[in-house]
Design an enzyme around this catalytic site. Sequence first.
Site, PDB file in Angstrom:
ATOM      1  N   GLU A  90     -55.107  50.933  37.951  1.00 37.37           N
ATOM      2  CA  GLU A  90     -53.745  51.418  37.807  1.00 37.37           C
ATOM      3  C   GLU A  90     -53.590  52.436  36.679  1.00 37.37           C
ATOM      4  O   GLU A  90     -54.265  52.367  35.666  1.00 37.37           O
ATOM      5  CB  GLU A  90     -52.820  50.218  37.586  1.00 37.37           C
ATOM      6  CG  GLU A  90     -52.844  49.325  38.819  1.00 37.37           C
ATOM      7  CD  GLU A  90     -52.051  48.039  38.678  1.00 37.37           C
ATOM      8  OE1 GLU A  90     -51.580  47.562  39.718  1.00 37.37           O
ATOM      9  OE2 GLU A  90     -51.900  47.527  37.567  1.00 37.37           O
ATOM     10  N   CYS A 110     -62.447  43.751  33.491  1.00 40.31           N
ATOM     11  CA  CYS A 110     -62.903  43.812  32.097  1.00 40.31           C
ATOM     12  C   CYS A 110     -63.701  42.558  31.813  1.00 40.31           C
ATOM     13  O   CYS A 110     -63.321  41.462  32.225  1.00 40.31           O
ATOM     14  CB  CYS A 110     -61.713  43.909  31.140  1.00 40.31           C
ATOM     15  SG  CYS A 110     -62.216  44.017  29.399  1.00 40.31           S
ATOM     16  N   SER A 195     -57.438  52.460  22.799  1.00 45.89           N
ATOM     17  CA  SER A 195     -57.102  51.097  22.380  1.00 45.89           C
ATOM     18  C   SER A 195     -58.325  50.216  22.603  1.00 45.89           C
ATOM     19  O   SER A 195     -58.909  50.207  23.683  1.00 45.89           O
ATOM     20  CB  SER A 195     -55.929  50.575  23.222  1.00 45.89           C
ATOM     21  OG  SER A 195     -55.694  49.212  22.929  1.00 45.89           O
TER      22      SER A 195
HETATM   23  N1  SAH Z   1     -59.031  46.754  26.403  1.00 42.53           N
HETATM   24  C1  SAH Z   1     -58.206  47.463  25.516  1.00 42.53           C
HETATM   25  C2  SAH Z   1     -57.130  48.279  26.170  1.00 42.53           C
HETATM   26  C3  SAH Z   1     -56.367  47.686  27.333  1.00 42.53           C
HETATM   27  S1  SAH Z   1     -55.190  46.433  27.032  1.00 42.53           S
HETATM   28  C4  SAH Z   1     -57.596  46.523  24.494  1.00 42.53           C
HETATM   29  O1  SAH Z   1     -57.691  45.322  24.662  1.00 42.53           O
HETATM   30  O2  SAH Z   1     -57.077  47.021  23.501  1.00 42.53           O
HETATM   31  C5  SAH Z   1     -53.778  47.225  26.304  1.00 42.53           C
HETATM   32  C6  SAH Z   1     -52.974  46.277  25.417  1.00 42.53           C
HETATM   33  O3  SAH Z   1     -52.222  45.318  26.185  1.00 42.53           O
HETATM   34  C7  SAH Z   1     -53.863  45.473  24.490  1.00 42.53           C
HETATM   35  O4  SAH Z   1     -53.335  45.424  23.196  1.00 42.53           O
HETATM   36  C8  SAH Z   1     -53.821  44.126  25.141  1.00 42.53           C
HETATM   37  O5  SAH Z   1     -54.169  43.122  24.256  1.00 42.53           O
HETATM   38  C9  SAH Z   1     -52.402  44.056  25.617  1.00 42.53           C
HETATM   39  N2  SAH Z   1     -52.165  42.993  26.597  1.00 42.53           N
HETATM   40  C10 SAH Z   1     -53.064  42.446  27.444  1.00 42.53           C
HETATM   41  N3  SAH Z   1     -52.474  41.485  28.200  1.00 42.53           N
HETATM   42  C11 SAH Z   1     -51.181  41.431  27.832  1.00 42.53           C
HETATM   43  C12 SAH Z   1     -50.061  40.664  28.277  1.00 42.53           C
HETATM   44  N4  SAH Z   1     -50.180  39.777  29.254  1.00 42.53           N
HETATM   45  N5  SAH Z   1     -48.874  40.889  27.683  1.00 42.53           N
HETATM   46  C13 SAH Z   1     -48.749  41.819  26.724  1.00 42.53           C
HETATM   47  N6  SAH Z   1     -49.758  42.576  26.260  1.00 42.53           N
HETATM   48  C14 SAH Z   1     -50.975  42.391  26.815  1.00 42.53           C
HETATM   49 FE1  SF4 Z   2     -60.214  43.557  28.342  1.00 43.57          FE
HETATM   50 FE2  SF4 Z   2     -58.313  44.587  26.728  1.00 43.57          FE
HETATM   51 FE3  SF4 Z   2     -57.696  42.751  28.617  1.00 43.57          FE
HETATM   52 FE4  SF4 Z   2     -59.095  42.026  26.471  1.00 43.57          FE
HETATM   53  S1  SF4 Z   2     -56.970  42.790  26.492  1.00 43.57           S
HETATM   54  S2  SF4 Z   2     -59.541  41.431  28.613  1.00 43.57           S
HETATM   55  S3  SF4 Z   2     -60.349  43.823  26.131  1.00 43.57           S
HETATM   56  S4  SF4 Z   2     -58.467  44.818  28.977  1.00 43.57           S
END
Ligand code: SAH
Ligand code: SF4
Length: 363
Positions: A90, A110, A195
Site C-alpha cells: 500500500e 515485515c 522510518s
Molecule cells: N518499519 C518502519 C516503518 C513502517 S511503520 C518502522 O517500524 O518504523 C510506520 C510507523 O507506524 C512506525 O512507527 C510503527 O511503529 C507505527 N505503527 C505500526 N503499527 C501501528 C498501529 N497499529 N497503530 C499505530 N501505529 C503503528
Molecule cells: Fe516492521 Fe515497522 Fe511493523 Fe515493526 S512496526 S513490524 S518494523 S513495519
Amino acid sequence: MQNLLDLDADGLTAWFAEQGEKPFRARQVLRWMHRSGVADFDAMTDIAKSLRDKLKARAVVAPPTVVSDKLSDDGTRKFLIDVGNGNAVETVFIPEDERGTLCISTQAGCALDCAFCSTGKQGFNRNLTVAEIIGQLWQANRALGAVHGDERVISNVVMMGMGEPLANYDNTVAALRLMLDDNAYGLSRRRVTVSTSGLVPAIDRLREECPVALAVSLHAPNDALRDQLVPINQKYPLRELMAACRRYLEKAPRDFITFEYTMMAGINDSDAHARELLALVRDVPCKFNLIPFNPFPGSPFRRSPAERVRRFGEILIQGGIVTTTRKTRGDDIDAACGQLAGQVKDKTRRTAGGVIPIQESRS
Ligand code: SAH
Ligand code: SF4
C-alpha cells in the site's frame, strides 16, 4: 530486458555505457521517466529514433500496477500496488494545507514482528525492488496529475508504509537517490524521511551514504518493555540505539531525530513512562510524534484515551521536547498508521508468506 526504473542515476549511466551510449543520454531518459512520468520510449521526443529502437529492444520502463485507488472522506488516498503472485502493498497520499505527503512501502510484509503492527503480523514475504519502491511515487504522481505542470503535489515522502526500509537497504537507498536527484524528483533531504524500528548498523550506513531525515520507532522508554513491543530491541538495545541517533545527527539534514511513539492503553502510556522517556532522550535532540494505536483485527491492544495522550504529551512538552500527536487520517479506508495490511476477511486464508491476497482485500 532491463527495467530502467530499477536503476538510479549512476546505475542508468553505467547501463547506457554498456550499450555504447553517452552519459547525457542516460540523463535525458532519466528525466523523461521520472520528471515527465513517461514509460513509452516513442514519447521521448528528443531521443533519436535509432536509440529509441535500441532501447525498445533491450529495456522497458515498467512501474508496478495500481490495482485499486481509494479516496477517504478526509482526502487521504490509498493505492494498492500489485507486487506479483496476487499480492499487494500500500501507498498512501496525505494532503495537508502546506504539503502533500506520500507514505510508501519498502517490503511486502515485515520480518521484525512488532507486537502492535498489522504488517508485522503478516510475516515477511519479500523485499520490494527499486522499481516497486520508486514506482509508488511514479504512479502516485501520475494519479494525482502531477507529472505535467511545475506544481509539486507530492512535496514530502515518508518511508512509513509496509516494511522496514533499512532491512531492504540497497533498494531503499537507490530509491532515495532517485527521490533526491534533480533529474528525477528533486526532493530535498529534509523532505524525505526514513522510518526505522532501530537497525543500528544500517542507521550508521545511511548516515554515511544517504543521510535523509530520520524517524525512529521508539514505543517504549526501557529495554524490558521495548524487548516485548519491538523485538529487534533484543539485538540493538536502547543504549546503542540512542548512540546511533546521536551519531546520525552529525550528518542529518535536520537537527533532530523524530521519535514515533504508538500509544497503547495501559501498556506504554503512563506518566511514569513519559518521565522515563525524558531521561532516555536527554542527550538526543529530538521531537516526539505520538501515534494513537490503530486497531486491526486480532490485535490485543487498545488505543490510549485522548486525555491520556494529551497528558503524556504535556509531560514531554514540559520536559522541553516538541511533541505532536498524529491525527488519524484515512482510517475509514484502513489507511492509518499500522493498518497497512489490507484487511483480509479470513486470516487463515492468507498466503503463506503474508502480504495481501488481492482478491480477499476489502481495502
Ligand atoms: N518499519 C518502519 C516503518 C513502517 S511503520 C518502522 O517500524 O518504523 C510506520 C510507523 O507506524 C512506525 O512507527 C510503527 O511503529 C507505527 N505503527 C505500526 N503499527 C501501528 C498501529 N497499529 N497503530 C499505530 N501505529 C503503528
Ligand atoms: Fe516492521 Fe515497522 Fe511493523 Fe515493526 S512496526 S513490524 S518494523 S513495519
